[in-house]
Write a protein that holds these residues in place. Structure first.
Motif, PDB file in Angstrom:
ATOM      1  N   SER A  31      31.674 -65.292  38.602  1.00  0.00           N
ATOM      2  CA  SER A  31      32.234 -64.158  37.880  1.00  0.00           C
ATOM      3  C   SER A  31      31.578 -62.872  38.361  1.00  0.00           C
ATOM      4  O   SER A  31      30.498 -62.903  38.944  1.00  0.00           O
ATOM      5  CB  SER A  31      32.033 -64.309  36.375  1.00  0.00           C
ATOM      6  N   SER A  33      30.836 -58.849  36.884  1.00  0.00           N
ATOM      7  CA  SER A  33      30.903 -57.948  35.739  1.00  0.00           C
ATOM      8  C   SER A  33      30.166 -56.665  36.088  1.00  0.00           C
ATOM      9  O   SER A  33      29.304 -56.647  36.961  1.00  0.00           O
ATOM     10  CB  SER A  33      30.301 -58.591  34.497  1.00  0.00           C
ATOM     11  N   ASN A  48      41.859 -49.980  37.023  1.00  0.00           N
ATOM     12  CA  ASN A  48      42.248 -51.284  37.556  1.00  0.00           C
ATOM     13  C   ASN A  48      41.243 -51.719  38.615  1.00  0.00           C
ATOM     14  O   ASN A  48      40.926 -50.955  39.521  1.00  0.00           O
ATOM     15  CB  ASN A  48      43.647 -51.222  38.162  1.00  0.00           C
ATOM     16  N   TYR A  60      41.800 -61.273  42.476  1.00  0.00           N
ATOM     17  CA  TYR A  60      41.596 -61.289  41.033  1.00  0.00           C
ATOM     18  C   TYR A  60      41.688 -59.852  40.546  1.00  0.00           C
ATOM     19  O   TYR A  60      41.204 -58.945  41.214  1.00  0.00           O
ATOM     20  CB  TYR A  60      40.217 -61.854  40.681  1.00  0.00           C
ATOM     21  N   THR A  61      42.288 -59.659  39.376  1.00  0.00           N
ATOM     22  CA  THR A  61      42.417 -58.311  38.835  1.00  0.00           C
ATOM     23  C   THR A  61      41.893 -58.256  37.406  1.00  0.00           C
ATOM     24  O   THR A  61      41.854 -59.265  36.701  1.00  0.00           O
ATOM     25  CB  THR A  61      43.885 -57.837  38.840  1.00  0.00           C
ATOM     26  N   ALA A  62      41.491 -57.058  37.026  1.00  0.00           N
ATOM     27  CA  ALA A  62      41.038 -56.815  35.654  1.00  0.00           C
ATOM     28  C   ALA A  62      41.175 -55.329  35.370  1.00  0.00           C
ATOM     29  O   ALA A  62      41.400 -54.524  36.276  1.00  0.00           O
ATOM     30  CB  ALA A  62      39.589 -57.260  35.470  1.00  0.00           C
ATOM     31  N   ARG A  63      41.032 -54.978  34.117  1.00  0.00           N
ATOM     32  CA  ARG A  63      41.098 -53.576  33.690  1.00  0.00           C
ATOM     33  C   ARG A  63      39.852 -53.273  32.868  1.00  0.00           C
ATOM     34  O   ARG A  63      39.426 -54.091  32.055  1.00  0.00           O
ATOM     35  CB  ARG A  63      42.344 -53.352  32.858  1.00  0.00           C
ATOM     36  N   VAL A  70      33.780 -54.126  32.623  1.00  0.00           N
ATOM     37  CA  VAL A  70      34.794 -55.025  33.167  1.00  0.00           C
ATOM     38  C   VAL A  70      34.128 -56.350  33.509  1.00  0.00           C
ATOM     39  O   VAL A  70      32.949 -56.387  33.873  1.00  0.00           O
ATOM     40  CB  VAL A  70      35.487 -54.418  34.417  1.00  0.00           C
ATOM     41  N   SER A  71      34.859 -57.441  33.348  1.00  0.00           N
ATOM     42  CA  SER A  71      34.381 -58.740  33.796  1.00  0.00           C
ATOM     43  C   SER A  71      35.568 -59.549  34.293  1.00  0.00           C
ATOM     44  O   SER A  71      36.670 -59.466  33.750  1.00  0.00           O
ATOM     45  CB  SER A  71      33.648 -59.480  32.670  1.00  0.00           C
ATOM     46  N   ILE A  72      35.319 -60.291  35.363  1.00  0.00           N
ATOM     47  CA  ILE A  72      36.341 -61.158  35.943  1.00  0.00           C
ATOM     48  C   ILE A  72      35.729 -62.556  36.025  1.00  0.00           C
ATOM     49  O   ILE A  72      34.929 -62.834  36.917  1.00  0.00           O
ATOM     50  CB  ILE A  72      36.784 -60.680  37.339  1.00  0.00           C
TER      51      ILE A  72
END
Length: 89
Positions: A31, A33, A48, A60-63, A70-72
């Protein structure tokens, strides 16, 4: 009564023997972050994030949240990764 205790002890022993193999499992996901801030150090909400695993091309995407965090989770292990932050406004 003695027989039921013996059965429960046998079940407990079998379960206890199976535990080390569960603990020996390797890491299968990674992960990322962090916090996204603007030039003034203020958190950026709604940015984004795109993370691309270079060897495989998996993306991988996150907002970002209101506090810029943010964490993926659930990413491929290893790397390298290319991170891109996009924000309009």
């Amino acid at each position: 009564m003695k027989r039921s205790c013996a059965i429960w002890l046998a079940v407990a022993a079998v379960l206890a023997m199976g535990t080390p193999s569960l603990l020996a499992q390797g890491v299968t996901t990674a992960s990322i972050s962090g916090v996204v801030n603007d030039a003034r150090g203020n958190p950026v909400s709604g940015a984004n994030i795109l993370a691309v695993h270079r060897p495989s091309g998996t993306s991988y995407t996150a907002r970002t949240r209101a506090d810029g965090r943010v964490s993926i989770p659930g990413m491929r292990t290893g790397g390298p990764y290319r991170l891109t932050v996009a924000y309009i406004g």
